[in-house]
Design a protein around this motif. Structure first.
Motif, PDB file in Angstrom:
ATOM      1  N   GLN A 223      52.570  -0.536  -2.907  1.00  0.00           N
ATOM      2  CA  GLN A 223      53.213   0.643  -2.320  1.00  0.00           C
ATOM      3  C   GLN A 223      52.184   1.631  -1.757  1.00  0.00           C
ATOM      4  O   GLN A 223      52.295   2.091  -0.621  1.00  0.00           O
ATOM      5  CB  GLN A 223      54.097   1.329  -3.362  1.00  0.00           C
ATOM      6  CG  GLN A 223      54.953   2.456  -2.787  1.00  0.00           C
ATOM      7  CD  GLN A 223      55.915   3.017  -3.830  1.00  0.00           C
ATOM      8  OE1 GLN A 223      56.007   2.505  -4.947  1.00  0.00           O
ATOM      9  NE2 GLN A 223      56.622   4.073  -3.471  1.00  0.00           N
ATOM     10  N   LYS A 224      51.171   1.939  -2.552  1.00  0.00           N
ATOM     11  CA  LYS A 224      50.128   2.858  -2.084  1.00  0.00           C
ATOM     12  C   LYS A 224      49.341   2.253  -0.924  1.00  0.00           C
ATOM     13  O   LYS A 224      49.024   2.931   0.051  1.00  0.00           O
ATOM     14  CB  LYS A 224      49.164   3.199  -3.231  1.00  0.00           C
ATOM     15  CG  LYS A 224      49.663   4.272  -4.169  1.00  0.00           C
ATOM     16  CD  LYS A 224      48.569   4.643  -5.166  1.00  0.00           C
ATOM     17  CE  LYS A 224      49.055   5.712  -6.140  1.00  0.00           C
ATOM     18  NZ  LYS A 224      48.000   6.063  -7.125  1.00  0.00           N
ATOM     19  N   ALA A 225      49.011   0.958  -1.050  1.00  0.00           N
ATOM     20  CA  ALA A 225      48.255   0.285   0.006  1.00  0.00           C
ATOM     21  C   ALA A 225      49.025   0.300   1.318  1.00  0.00           C
ATOM     22  O   ALA A 225      48.455   0.567   2.386  1.00  0.00           O
ATOM     23  CB  ALA A 225      47.947  -1.153  -0.412  1.00  0.00           C
ATOM     24  N   LYS A 226      50.334   0.037   1.235  1.00  0.00           N
ATOM     25  CA  LYS A 226      51.165   0.017   2.448  1.00  0.00           C
ATOM     26  C   LYS A 226      51.217   1.393   3.104  1.00  0.00           C
ATOM     27  O   LYS A 226      51.150   1.518   4.331  1.00  0.00           O
ATOM     28  CB  LYS A 226      52.576  -0.456   2.095  1.00  0.00           C
ATOM     29  CG  LYS A 226      53.477  -0.619   3.312  1.00  0.00           C
ATOM     30  CD  LYS A 226      54.833  -1.182   2.912  1.00  0.00           C
ATOM     31  CE  LYS A 226      55.720  -1.354   4.135  1.00  0.00           C
ATOM     32  NZ  LYS A 226      57.061  -1.904   3.770  1.00  0.00           N
ATOM     33  N   ILE A 228      48.931   3.736   3.015  1.00  0.00           N
ATOM     34  CA  ILE A 228      47.641   4.007   3.666  1.00  0.00           C
ATOM     35  C   ILE A 228      47.493   3.190   4.934  1.00  0.00           C
ATOM     36  O   ILE A 228      47.095   3.710   5.988  1.00  0.00           O
ATOM     37  CB  ILE A 228      46.477   3.710   2.693  1.00  0.00           C
ATOM     38  CG1 ILE A 228      46.538   4.668   1.503  1.00  0.00           C
ATOM     39  CG2 ILE A 228      45.131   3.846   3.401  1.00  0.00           C
ATOM     40  CD1 ILE A 228      45.632   4.261   0.357  1.00  0.00           C
ATOM     41  N   LEU A 229      47.831   1.894   4.867  1.00  0.00           N
ATOM     42  CA  LEU A 229      47.718   1.022   6.041  1.00  0.00           C
ATOM     43  C   LEU A 229      48.632   1.484   7.174  1.00  0.00           C
ATOM     44  O   LEU A 229      48.273   1.416   8.350  1.00  0.00           O
ATOM     45  CB  LEU A 229      48.049  -0.422   5.657  1.00  0.00           C
ATOM     46  CG  LEU A 229      47.001  -1.145   4.801  1.00  0.00           C
ATOM     47  CD1 LEU A 229      47.558  -2.458   4.260  1.00  0.00           C
ATOM     48  CD2 LEU A 229      45.735  -1.404   5.605  1.00  0.00           C
ATOM     49  N   THR A 230      49.830   1.970   6.815  1.00  0.00           N
ATOM     50  CA  THR A 230      50.755   2.494   7.822  1.00  0.00           C
ATOM     51  C   THR A 230      50.170   3.732   8.503  1.00  0.00           C
ATOM     52  O   THR A 230      50.270   3.901   9.721  1.00  0.00           O
ATOM     53  CB  THR A 230      52.111   2.836   7.173  1.00  0.00           C
ATOM     54  OG1 THR A 230      52.655   1.665   6.560  1.00  0.00           O
ATOM     55  CG2 THR A 230      53.086   3.375   8.212  1.00  0.00           C
ATOM     56  N   LYS A 231      49.547   4.580   7.718  1.00  0.00           N
ATOM     57  CA  LYS A 231      48.930   5.789   8.277  1.00  0.00           C
ATOM     58  C   LYS A 231      47.747   5.454   9.180  1.00  0.00           C
ATOM     59  O   LYS A 231      47.481   6.145  10.158  1.00  0.00           O
ATOM     60  CB  LYS A 231      48.481   6.706   7.129  1.00  0.00           C
ATOM     61  CG  LYS A 231      48.182   8.135   7.558  1.00  0.00           C
ATOM     62  CD  LYS A 231      47.956   9.031   6.347  1.00  0.00           C
ATOM     63  CE  LYS A 231      47.701  10.476   6.791  1.00  0.00           C
ATOM     64  NZ  LYS A 231      47.490  11.372   5.640  1.00  0.00           N
TER      65      LYS A 231
END
Length: 471
Positions: A223-226, A228-231
């Motif tokens: 969830q956190k990784a997604k 950050i990657l989206t940002k």
């Protein structure tokens, strides 16, 4: 309207990417500053503490021993606790070292704080490019990791500028007491202590950046990784990255033994040899002992420091060549051109010393040519390649091994250069560097693949498929 919103989101993502990578690259700035600031202090510390050639080499290279220790622990720490927290540790070590060196009361205490600074450099030299490599989209990865090398070169040139400025103003009146000792009587203290300012900026800035998204994925925090990657690159790219990550072989463990499997053996050889060769080519002999080498060519100390500033500026300018071309031309063309030019320059410098052609600008011109060739090839490309060739599960530990190889080469050059200059002379010292630099051409031709535009997961799959095809 939709196009306008998309453009704004793209600009925001790019700005966010640059800001985070610049903060991480400050580790490179401190690496460069701490590495280069020593060049202006060597002769001053030698005079104050009456050092012989061996002690002089130890003063320079003790920090490199700290680097080796720092690198040795950074891989395991960054894989266990995260990239961000280990970068914070490096900033604390930088800050303690700068203040400790400035206020040291004896040569022994000075050495201790140089070792502390070396620990910080060792940690940052591995984790900063690793963090940037994992944080950046594949189409920008070469450019973003090259920012680390750019920050490193800026740190070097600012160290040269500050050294030259402080040396030229050491005769100014600073009253008496501590201020006079630091800025006048023993101006090397001010040179070393100035690093506390960027170290403090680095420390504060690190609390504002996120953790590496790939490390979060390794720890199961999708969830956190997604987020950050989206940002960084938008929702579609984030989904693609996560899908590619999940497609990796889950049976692979996070043991360093993974690197010794036949599929990754070639990557391991590249990771060990390329960083080592980038150091034994003599780049840090010029950075550490540049004023001494230029003095042997007939420059005075102040003009030698001025020549060192010019060397630093050329280093910065030609790093931009790599930044703007590495993702267009690729890694291999830059290595071939730069390493070839570096070997030729080193041979010519040795010949000039051997023939006694030391008056005039020729020595400095070919030293600048060597620096330029290094700056757009070995310098940035080495960090880009070692940051992308290893499998996800062991990238931290593998980069620690690669960076350890770099610092072993750096330590040998720092310790042996004064001895070689005294025992062999300048000409054979530079010819030996040329001989040590040459194998990098073979390495580039035979072992290093072109990774331009490939995602980290695609590079990992490349090693597996290439091994299967040969098998």
């Amino acid at each position: 309207m939709i196009d306008t919103i998309t453009q704004n989101q793209t600009k925001q993502s790019a700005t966010y990417l640059y800001l985070v990578c610049i903060v991480a690259a400050l580790g490179g700035f401190l690496f460069g500053f701490d590495t280069a600031v020593i060049s202006g202090t060597v002769s001053l510390v030698k005079n104050d503490f009456k050092l012989d050639a061996v002690s002089e080499g130890w003063f320079v290279s003790c920090a490199l021993l700290g680097c080796i220790i720092g690198v040795s622990i950074s891989g395991k720490l960054s894989d266990k606790y995260g990239r961000k927290i280990v970068l914070i540790l490096s900033a604390v070590l930088f800050l303690a070292s700068a203040l400790g060196c400035m206020l040291s009361e004896s040569f022994t205490v000075l050495i201790v704080f140089r070792l502390v600074g070396g620990l910080g450099i060792g940690v940052a030299s591995m984790v900063s490019p690793l963090y940037i490599s994992e944080f950046s989209p594949s189409r920008y990865r070469g450019m973003m990791v090259s920012l680390y090398q750019l920050a490193l070169t800026i740190g070097i040139v600012l160290a040269y500028f500050s050294n030259a400025y402080l040396a030229n103003h050491a005769a100014d009146s600073y009253g008496s007491g501590t201020m006079n000792t630091i800025f006048s009587a023993q101006v090397w203290r001010a040179m070393l202590g100035l690093g506390a300012i960027p170290a403090a900026v680095f420390l504060v800035s690190l609390f504002l950046v996120p953790e590496s998204p790939r490390w979060l994925l390794l720890k199961g925090d999708e969830q956190k990784a997604k987020a950050i990657l989206t940002k960084i690159d938008g929702a579609t790219a984030a989904e693609s990255e996560i899908t590619a990550f999940k497609a990796q072989d889950e049976s692979e463990d996070a043991s360093i033994n993974e690197l010794f499997k036949p599929a990754y053996r070639k990557a391991l050889w590249i990771g060990l040899l390329l960083p080592f060769l980038s150091q034994v080519c003599g780049i840090n002999a010029v950075i550490y002992y540049g004023p001494r080498i230029l003095e042997q060519a007939g420059f005075t100390l102040n003009s030698a420091l001025g020549g060192q500033v010019t060397i630093g500026l050329v280093n910065v300018v030609f790093t931009f060549v790599a930044i703007f071309t590495i993702d267009k031309w690729g890694r291999k063309p830059l290595l071939f051109a730069g390493v070839g030019g570096a070997v030729i320059s080193l041979v010519i410098i040795g010949a000039l010393f051997a023939l006694g052609i030391t008056s005039g600008p020729w020595i400095l011109i070919f030293i600048l040519a060597f620096i330029a060739c290094f700056a757009f090839s070995f310098g940035p490309v080495c960090w880009v390649i070692v940051g992308e060739i290893f499998p996800n599960a062991v990238r931290g530990k593998a980069m620690a091994l690669a960076t350890l190889s770099l610092w072993i080469g750096n330590f040998l050059v720092g310790q042996l250069t004064p001895v070689m200059l005294e025992g062999l002379g300048s000409s054979w010292t530079f010819w030996l560097f040329a001989i040590c630099c040459s194998p990098a051409l073979w390495l580039t031709w035979k072992l290093i693949p072109e990774t331009k535009g490939m995602s980290l997961e695609n590079i990992e799959n490349y090693w597996k498929e290439n091994y299967k095809a040969k098998a």
